[in-house]
Motif scaffolding. Structure first.
Motif, PDB file in Angstrom:
ATOM      1  N   GLY A  97      -8.758 -14.547  -6.799  1.00 33.93           N
ATOM      2  CA  GLY A  97      -9.589 -15.468  -6.029  1.00 33.93           C
ATOM      3  C   GLY A  97     -11.004 -15.012  -5.784  1.00 33.93           C
ATOM      4  O   GLY A  97     -11.821 -15.793  -5.295  1.00 33.93           O
ATOM      5  N   TYR A  98     -11.319 -13.758  -6.119  1.00 34.85           N
ATOM      6  CA  TYR A  98     -12.630 -13.199  -5.770  1.00 34.85           C
ATOM      7  C   TYR A  98     -13.584 -13.227  -6.954  1.00 34.85           C
ATOM      8  O   TYR A  98     -13.217 -12.868  -8.075  1.00 34.85           O
ATOM      9  CB  TYR A  98     -12.473 -11.759  -5.284  1.00 34.85           C
ATOM     10  N   PHE A  99     -14.830 -13.643  -6.680  1.00 33.63           N
ATOM     11  CA  PHE A  99     -15.900 -13.577  -7.661  1.00 33.63           C
ATOM     12  C   PHE A  99     -16.934 -12.557  -7.195  1.00 33.63           C
ATOM     13  O   PHE A  99     -17.337 -12.569  -6.026  1.00 33.63           O
ATOM     14  CB  PHE A  99     -16.542 -14.957  -7.850  1.00 33.63           C
ATOM     15  N   GLU A 100     -17.339 -11.697  -8.101  1.00 37.74           N
ATOM     16  CA  GLU A 100     -18.266 -10.614  -7.774  1.00 37.74           C
ATOM     17  C   GLU A 100     -19.514 -11.157  -7.082  1.00 37.74           C
ATOM     18  O   GLU A 100     -20.137 -12.112  -7.561  1.00 37.74           O
ATOM     19  CB  GLU A 100     -18.678  -9.860  -9.040  1.00 37.74           C
ATOM     20  N   GLY A 101     -19.862 -10.539  -5.959  1.00 34.42           N
ATOM     21  CA  GLY A 101     -21.082 -10.882  -5.252  1.00 34.42           C
ATOM     22  C   GLY A 101     -20.974 -12.058  -4.307  1.00 34.42           C
ATOM     23  O   GLY A 101     -21.946 -12.391  -3.621  1.00 34.42           O
ATOM     24  N   ALA A 102     -19.817 -12.708  -4.246  1.00 33.64           N
ATOM     25  CA  ALA A 102     -19.666 -13.893  -3.398  1.00 33.64           C
ATOM     26  C   ALA A 102     -19.873 -13.539  -1.934  1.00 33.64           C
ATOM     27  O   ALA A 102     -19.333 -12.553  -1.440  1.00 33.64           O
ATOM     28  CB  ALA A 102     -18.292 -14.521  -3.599  1.00 33.64           C
ATOM     29  N   GLY A 103     -20.654 -14.353  -1.250  1.00 35.14           N
ATOM     30  CA  GLY A 103     -20.839 -14.151   0.183  1.00 35.14           C
ATOM     31  C   GLY A 103     -19.764 -14.819   1.007  1.00 35.14           C
ATOM     32  O   GLY A 103     -19.436 -14.379   2.102  1.00 35.14           O
ATOM     33  N   ASP A 104     -19.217 -15.908   0.482  1.00 36.98           N
ATOM     34  CA  ASP A 104     -18.056 -16.570   1.056  1.00 36.98           C
ATOM     35  C   ASP A 104     -16.910 -16.230   0.125  1.00 36.98           C
ATOM     36  O   ASP A 104     -16.735 -16.849  -0.926  1.00 36.98           O
ATOM     37  CB  ASP A 104     -18.299 -18.087   1.133  1.00 36.98           C
ATOM     38  N   ALA A 105     -16.125 -15.215   0.487  1.00 36.46           N
ATOM     39  CA  ALA A 105     -15.200 -14.600  -0.465  1.00 36.46           C
ATOM     40  C   ALA A 105     -13.745 -14.921  -0.170  1.00 36.46           C
ATOM     41  O   ALA A 105     -13.338 -15.059   0.992  1.00 36.46           O
ATOM     42  CB  ALA A 105     -15.392 -13.082  -0.463  1.00 36.46           C
ATOM     43  N   HIS A 106     -12.969 -15.017  -1.240  1.00 33.52           N
ATOM     44  CA  HIS A 106     -11.515 -15.127  -1.170  1.00 33.52           C
ATOM     45  C   HIS A 106     -10.926 -13.888  -1.827  1.00 33.52           C
ATOM     46  O   HIS A 106     -11.319 -13.541  -2.941  1.00 33.52           O
ATOM     47  CB  HIS A 106     -11.017 -16.370  -1.894  1.00 33.52           C
ATOM     48  N   ILE A 107      -9.988 -13.252  -1.150  1.00 28.36           N
ATOM     49  CA  ILE A 107      -9.389 -12.031  -1.690  1.00 28.36           C
ATOM     50  C   ILE A 107      -7.877 -12.073  -1.493  1.00 28.36           C
ATOM     51  O   ILE A 107      -7.390 -12.183  -0.372  1.00 28.36           O
ATOM     52  CB  ILE A 107      -9.968 -10.775  -1.011  1.00 28.36           C
ATOM     53  N   TYR A 108      -7.156 -11.976  -2.599  1.00 24.41           N
ATOM     54  CA  TYR A 108      -5.698 -11.891  -2.584  1.00 24.41           C
ATOM     55  C   TYR A 108      -5.290 -10.666  -3.398  1.00 24.41           C
ATOM     56  O   TYR A 108      -5.011 -10.775  -4.589  1.00 24.41           O
ATOM     57  CB  TYR A 108      -5.084 -13.172  -3.167  1.00 24.41           C
ATOM     58  N   PRO A 109      -5.272  -9.497  -2.765  1.00 25.72           N
ATOM     59  CA  PRO A 109      -4.992  -8.266  -3.503  1.00 25.72           C
ATOM     60  C   PRO A 109      -3.504  -8.082  -3.760  1.00 25.72           C
ATOM     61  O   PRO A 109      -2.656  -8.680  -3.095  1.00 25.72           O
ATOM     62  CB  PRO A 109      -5.524  -7.179  -2.558  1.00 25.72           C
ATOM     63  N   SER A 110      -3.209  -7.216  -4.722  1.00 25.77           N
ATOM     64  CA  SER A 110      -1.821  -6.871  -5.000  1.00 25.77           C
ATOM     65  C   SER A 110      -1.271  -6.002  -3.880  1.00 25.77           C
ATOM     66  O   SER A 110      -2.019  -5.359  -3.146  1.00 25.77           O
ATOM     67  CB  SER A 110      -1.725  -6.122  -6.333  1.00 25.77           C
ATOM     68  N   THR A 111       0.030  -6.022  -3.746  1.00 24.70           N
ATOM     69  CA  THR A 111       0.690  -5.173  -2.757  1.00 24.70           C
ATOM     70  C   THR A 111       1.844  -4.430  -3.431  1.00 24.70           C
ATOM     71  O   THR A 111       2.445  -4.953  -4.375  1.00 24.70           O
ATOM     72  CB  THR A 111       1.240  -6.000  -1.580  1.00 24.70           C
ATOM     73  N   PRO A 112       2.173  -3.235  -2.954  1.00 22.23           N
ATOM     74  CA  PRO A 112       1.465  -2.457  -1.933  1.00 22.23           C
ATOM     75  C   PRO A 112       0.028  -2.144  -2.362  1.00 22.23           C
ATOM     76  O   PRO A 112      -0.245  -2.010  -3.548  1.00 22.23           O
ATOM     77  CB  PRO A 112       2.291  -1.171  -1.824  1.00 22.23           C
ATOM     78  N   HIS A 113      -0.870  -2.043  -1.387  1.00 22.30           N
ATOM     79  CA  HIS A 113      -2.266  -1.782  -1.697  1.00 22.30           C
ATOM     80  C   HIS A 113      -2.415  -0.424  -2.382  1.00 22.30           C
ATOM     81  O   HIS A 113      -1.908   0.587  -1.899  1.00 22.30           O
ATOM     82  CB  HIS A 113      -3.099  -1.773  -0.408  1.00 22.30           C
ATOM     83  N   THR A 114      -3.119  -0.436  -3.486  1.00 24.32           N
ATOM     84  CA  THR A 114      -3.438   0.805  -4.183  1.00 24.32           C
ATOM     85  C   THR A 114      -4.671   1.428  -3.531  1.00 24.32           C
ATOM     86  O   THR A 114      -5.389   0.772  -2.768  1.00 24.32           O
ATOM     87  CB  THR A 114      -3.737   0.522  -5.659  1.00 24.32           C
ATOM     88  N   PRO A 115      -4.955   2.705  -3.819  1.00 19.13           N
ATOM     89  CA  PRO A 115      -6.184   3.311  -3.301  1.00 19.13           C
ATOM     90  C   PRO A 115      -7.425   2.516  -3.679  1.00 19.13           C
ATOM     91  O   PRO A 115      -8.370   2.422  -2.896  1.00 19.13           O
ATOM     92  CB  PRO A 115      -6.188   4.706  -3.939  1.00 19.13           C
TER      93      PRO A 115
END
Length: 246
Positions: A97-115
């Protein structure tokens, strides 16, 4: 043009609109351009509330600002890499969901969170203006067996789509449970779901701690407490459907 009142709270059926948001996760095209050009009309109707141009900024047109603050008549370049002089095309970032540099950002990271995920959340916006994290989520596991029991206890219509969905989910889970010999690990299928929900909560807590530790994140919104309940993304809509029999 899609327009919605975002982040509103309802008390006694009286909505309190906090923010007006236009398009959501939409690539650049006629709809995005129409939304951008509609600011004057929208401000003629209401100039007292914050307006957001494109949630997630999938359009990548960072020469157009994401925000119109109360009283303003233009899209302002106050977040991310947005600038009137911006040239280029935004690319997909390291998270869903994230685009580089976005000021209005969406983030759906993988889990468990990696370093790498942890470092990314801690440093989001460190090389730009502040970032508004309008959607953050790590998924929400649904305890389909428990939800089915709630429907049964409230005499819900067994022909309702959601009732049948939970029945089918329980049936498939039980079949896999037997096939994989999971009874050697958990006493009952629901015990596995409950343990998974607990792990999910720990991941959410970790994510929010990472977000709160980042001074460049000027606001954030969990996705979400209500919404597409049948996919396990929301609880409020599901609770309402159980209580009303909808």
């Amino acid at each position: 043009m899609p327009i919605c009142a975002k982040w509103s709270c309802e008390i006694a059926n009286h909505p309190s609109v906090v923010i007006f948001g236009l398009v959501n996760e939409m690539k650049n095209g006629p709809m995005v351009r129409h939304a951008v050009a509609s600011l004057g009309l929208l401000r003629s109707l209401d100039d007292s509330r914050l307006m957001l141009q494109g949630s997630g900024r999938w359009d990548g047109q960072y020469n157009i600002g994401s925000v119109c603050n109360p009283g303003s008549q233009q899209w302002e370049h106050v977040w991310g890499v947005e600038s009137p002089d911006y040239h280029g095309t935004a690319t997909n970032g390291p998270w869903g969901g994230y685009f580089e540099g976005a000021g209005d950002a969406h983030i759906y990271p993988s889990t468990p969170h990696t370093p790498a995920v942890e470092a990314g959340l801690r440093n989001l916006g460190s090389d730009s203006k502040p970032v508004f994290l309008s959607e953050y989520g790590v998924g929400s596991l649904m305890n389909a067996i428990r939800e089915l029991r709630y429907y049964e206890q409230n005499d819900a219509d067994p022909q309702a789509d959601d009732f049948k969905f939970f029945q089918q989910t329980e049936k498939k889970l039980t079949a896999d449970w037997t096939r994989l010999g999971m009874d050697a690990v958990y006493a009952f299928p629901e015990e596995m779901l409950r343990a998974s929900q607990q792990m999910n909560c720990r991941q959410r807590e970790l994510g929010f701690n990472l977000i709160r530790s980042n001074p460049k994140i000027c606001g954030y919104n969990s996705h979400r407490a209500s919404g597409s309940w049948i996919y396990g993304r929301g609880s409020l809509d599901l609770l309402a459907r159980i209580q009303t029999g909808a």
